[in-house]
Design an enzyme around this catalytic site. Structure first.
Site, mmCIF file in Angstrom:
data_model
loop_
_atom_site.group_PDB
_atom_site.id
_atom_site.type_symbol
_atom_site.label_atom_id
_atom_site.label_comp_id
_atom_site.label_asym_id
_atom_site.label_seq_id
_atom_site.Cartn_x
_atom_site.Cartn_y
_atom_site.Cartn_z
ATOM 1 N N ASN A 66 0.869 -1.181 0.000
ATOM 2 C CA ASN A 66 0.000 0.000 0.000
ATOM 3 C C ASN A 66 0.904 1.228 0.000
ATOM 4 O O ASN A 66 1.509 1.551 1.015
ATOM 5 C CB ASN A 66 -0.889 -0.031 1.250
ATOM 6 C CG ASN A 66 -1.706 1.243 1.404
ATOM 7 O OD1 ASN A 66 -1.743 2.093 0.516
ATOM 8 N ND2 ASN A 66 -2.357 1.383 2.553
ATOM 9 N N TRP A 67 0.977 1.879 -1.141
ATOM 10 C CA TRP A 67 1.890 3.031 -1.262
ATOM 11 C C TRP A 67 1.329 4.298 -0.629
ATOM 12 O O TRP A 67 1.989 5.326 -0.610
ATOM 13 C CB TRP A 67 2.219 3.281 -2.742
ATOM 14 C CG TRP A 67 3.066 2.205 -3.351
ATOM 15 C CD1 TRP A 67 3.766 1.242 -2.682
ATOM 16 C CD2 TRP A 67 3.302 1.977 -4.750
ATOM 17 N NE1 TRP A 67 4.430 0.434 -3.577
ATOM 18 C CE2 TRP A 67 4.163 0.863 -4.853
ATOM 19 C CE3 TRP A 67 2.867 2.597 -5.915
ATOM 20 C CZ2 TRP A 67 4.598 0.371 -6.084
ATOM 21 C CZ3 TRP A 67 3.302 2.113 -7.138
ATOM 22 C CH2 TRP A 67 4.169 1.009 -7.219
ATOM 23 N N LYS A 68 0.091 4.244 -0.181
ATOM 24 C CA LYS A 68 -0.560 5.412 0.436
ATOM 25 C C LYS A 68 -0.359 6.643 -0.458
ATOM 26 O O LYS A 68 -0.295 6.485 -1.685
ATOM 27 C CB LYS A 68 -0.022 5.617 1.857
ATOM 28 C CG LYS A 68 -0.123 4.333 2.682
ATOM 29 C CD LYS A 68 0.100 4.520 4.148
ATOM 30 C CE LYS A 68 -0.061 3.179 4.857
ATOM 31 N NZ LYS A 68 0.071 3.259 6.290
ATOM 32 N N HIS A 123 -9.440 1.139 5.133
ATOM 33 C CA HIS A 123 -8.124 1.333 5.765
ATOM 34 C C HIS A 123 -8.298 2.254 6.972
ATOM 35 O O HIS A 123 -9.086 3.213 6.929
ATOM 36 C CB HIS A 123 -7.133 1.937 4.765
ATOM 37 C CG HIS A 123 -5.729 1.892 5.283
ATOM 38 N ND1 HIS A 123 -5.268 2.801 6.201
ATOM 39 C CD2 HIS A 123 -4.722 1.016 5.064
ATOM 40 C CE1 HIS A 123 -4.010 2.491 6.515
ATOM 41 N NE2 HIS A 123 -3.657 1.411 5.837
ATOM 42 N N GLU A 158 -6.650 4.619 8.108
ATOM 43 C CA GLU A 158 -6.432 6.054 7.877
ATOM 44 C C GLU A 158 -7.703 6.698 7.326
ATOM 45 O O GLU A 158 -8.010 7.843 7.636
ATOM 46 C CB GLU A 158 -5.222 6.249 6.942
ATOM 47 C CG GLU A 158 -3.925 5.977 7.703
ATOM 48 C CD GLU A 158 -2.781 5.456 6.860
ATOM 49 O OE1 GLU A 158 -2.834 5.556 5.617
ATOM 50 O OE2 GLU A 158 -1.811 4.932 7.455
ATOM 51 N N GLU A 176 -4.885 -4.902 10.642
ATOM 52 C CA GLU A 176 -3.874 -3.862 10.800
ATOM 53 C C GLU A 176 -4.117 -3.119 12.115
ATOM 54 O O GLU A 176 -4.912 -2.159 12.140
ATOM 55 C CB GLU A 176 -3.938 -2.865 9.648
ATOM 56 C CG GLU A 176 -3.710 -3.477 8.285
ATOM 57 C CD GLU A 176 -3.202 -2.443 7.285
ATOM 58 O OE1 GLU A 176 -2.094 -2.630 6.787
ATOM 59 O OE2 GLU A 176 -3.907 -1.455 7.026
ATOM 60 N N GLY A 206 2.911 2.359 10.734
ATOM 61 C CA GLY A 206 3.845 3.465 10.551
ATOM 62 C C GLY A 206 4.590 3.860 11.811
ATOM 63 O O GLY A 206 5.229 4.904 11.862
ATOM 64 N N SER A 225 3.942 -2.035 10.280
ATOM 65 C CA SER A 225 5.400 -2.104 10.448
ATOM 66 C C SER A 225 5.980 -3.464 10.081
ATOM 67 O O SER A 225 6.931 -3.939 10.716
ATOM 68 C CB SER A 225 5.798 -1.699 11.876
ATOM 69 O OG SER A 225 5.355 -0.383 12.151
ATOM 70 N N GLY A 283 3.101 -1.022 4.219
ATOM 71 C CA GLY A 283 3.125 0.404 3.909
ATOM 72 C C GLY A 283 4.555 0.841 3.614
ATOM 73 O O GLY A 283 5.068 0.649 2.509
ATOM 74 N N GLY A 284 5.200 1.395 4.630
ATOM 75 C CA GLY A 284 6.533 1.981 4.463
ATOM 76 C C GLY A 284 7.533 1.098 3.727
ATOM 77 O O GLY A 284 8.264 1.566 2.838
HETATM 78 P P1 13P Z 1 3.280 0.414 7.633
HETATM 79 O O1 13P Z 1 3.810 -0.860 7.022
HETATM 80 O O2 13P Z 1 4.011 1.643 7.137
HETATM 81 O O3 13P Z 1 3.203 0.324 9.114
HETATM 82 O O4 13P Z 1 1.769 0.591 7.091
HETATM 83 C C1 13P Z 1 0.889 -0.461 7.182
HETATM 84 C C2 13P Z 1 -0.338 -0.111 6.426
HETATM 85 O O5 13P Z 1 -1.102 0.740 6.835
HETATM 86 C C3 13P Z 1 -0.591 -0.809 5.168
HETATM 87 O O6 13P Z 1 -1.895 -0.596 4.715
#
Ligand code: 13P
Length: 257
Positions: free
Chosen positions: A11-13, A96, A98, A168, A174, A213, A234-235
């Site tokens: 997920n590149w957000k 998600h 967020e 998640e 993050g 993470s 994510g990251g």
């Molecule tokens: P991180 O891997 O950066 O913690 O993000 C997880 C995420 O929200 C994937 O959708």
């Protein structure tokens, strides 16, 4: 690890640029083996979907990060499942954390989005998870199940089973603070046992990803848990090296290491 095919999803957000997308696709085409025993998917922002779909290696799936709960109409700024399918998307994230927090998406709204995805042949990835406060007050199972129950109520178990689930925990997203493999397994097992009350076969077949993470150094331990079927990253999906490091762990596990 189960016999379900692992899925490593990036997920590149709201990150990247056209240059980033081109470079990532070139790197993945070079680094990913042509035959894989696990699935890989990336989720760029809407405006980069076209570039990913047109340049991605064949074995990589592409998804959007959100979709509208409506088919079409006067809904400025939104993108429908029909449009995503038309473009060639395979998957879409729904709910998600967020978006649940920043866009105040309710469980019911997320459920409608899940249904829209299925309506247009997209695989919805339903994200669920508790906040730190909810975990500390022992509400994890209640919160996670309410998020899934809303979808179950709207679409039923058969349709739910066509999607993917992603656990998640919000406190692990993050933050660099990963859930331990045991913490992840506990929630994944809970979800599967609840689903089994509705349909045993579907509960065993559905993929439940872990996100928060996740990186190369912890992916093996997480993915080797019985009810963890891959990761939503994510990251660590933002550089080809970091993402490939996770894919390599999935590869080891799917080879039966
Ligand atoms: P991180 O891997 O950066 O913690 O993000 C997880 C995420 O929200 C994937 O959708």
């Amino acid at each position: 690890m189960s016999d379900r095919k692992l899925l490593v999803a990036g997920n590149w957000k709201m990150h990247g640029s056209l240059t980033f997308v081109k470079e990532m696709m070139t790197s993945l085409a070079t680094m990913l083996p042509s035959k894989m025993n696990y699935d890989v998917a990336v989720f760029p922002v809407y405006i980069h979907l076209h570039e990913v779909i047109n340049t991605k290696p064949e074995q990589v799936l592409c998804g959007a990060q959100n979709l509208s709960e409506y088919d079409d109409g006067a809904v400025t700024g939104e993108v429908s499942g029909k449009m995503l399918a038309d473009l060639g998307c395979n998957m879409v994230l729904v709910g998600h954390s967020e978006r649940r927090v920043m866009n105040r998406e309710s469980n019911e709204e997320v459920a409608k989005k899940f249904a829209q995805a299925l309506k247009y042949g997209l695989t919805p990835v339903l994200c669920v998870g508790e906040s730190l406060l909810e975990r500390q007050s022992n509400q994890t199972f209640d919160v996670v199940w309410a998020q899934i129950q809303a979808v179950l109520d709207l679409v039923g178990i058969e349709q739910l089973g066509l999607g993917v689930l992603a656990y998640e925990p919000v406190w692990a997203i993050g933050t660099g603070e990963t859930a331990t493999a045991e913490q992840a397994q506990e929630v994944h097992q809970f979800i599967r046992s609840q689903l089994a009350l509705n349909d045993d076969t579907i509960s065993r077949r559905i993929r439940i990803l872990y996100g928060g993470s996740c990186k190369g150094s912890n992916a093996y331990e997480l993915f080797s848990m019985q009810d963890v079927d891959g990761g939503l990253i994510g990251g660590a999906s933002l550089t080809a090296q970091d993402f490939m490091a996770i894919c390599q762990e999935a590869d080891k596990l799917s080879q039966g290491d």
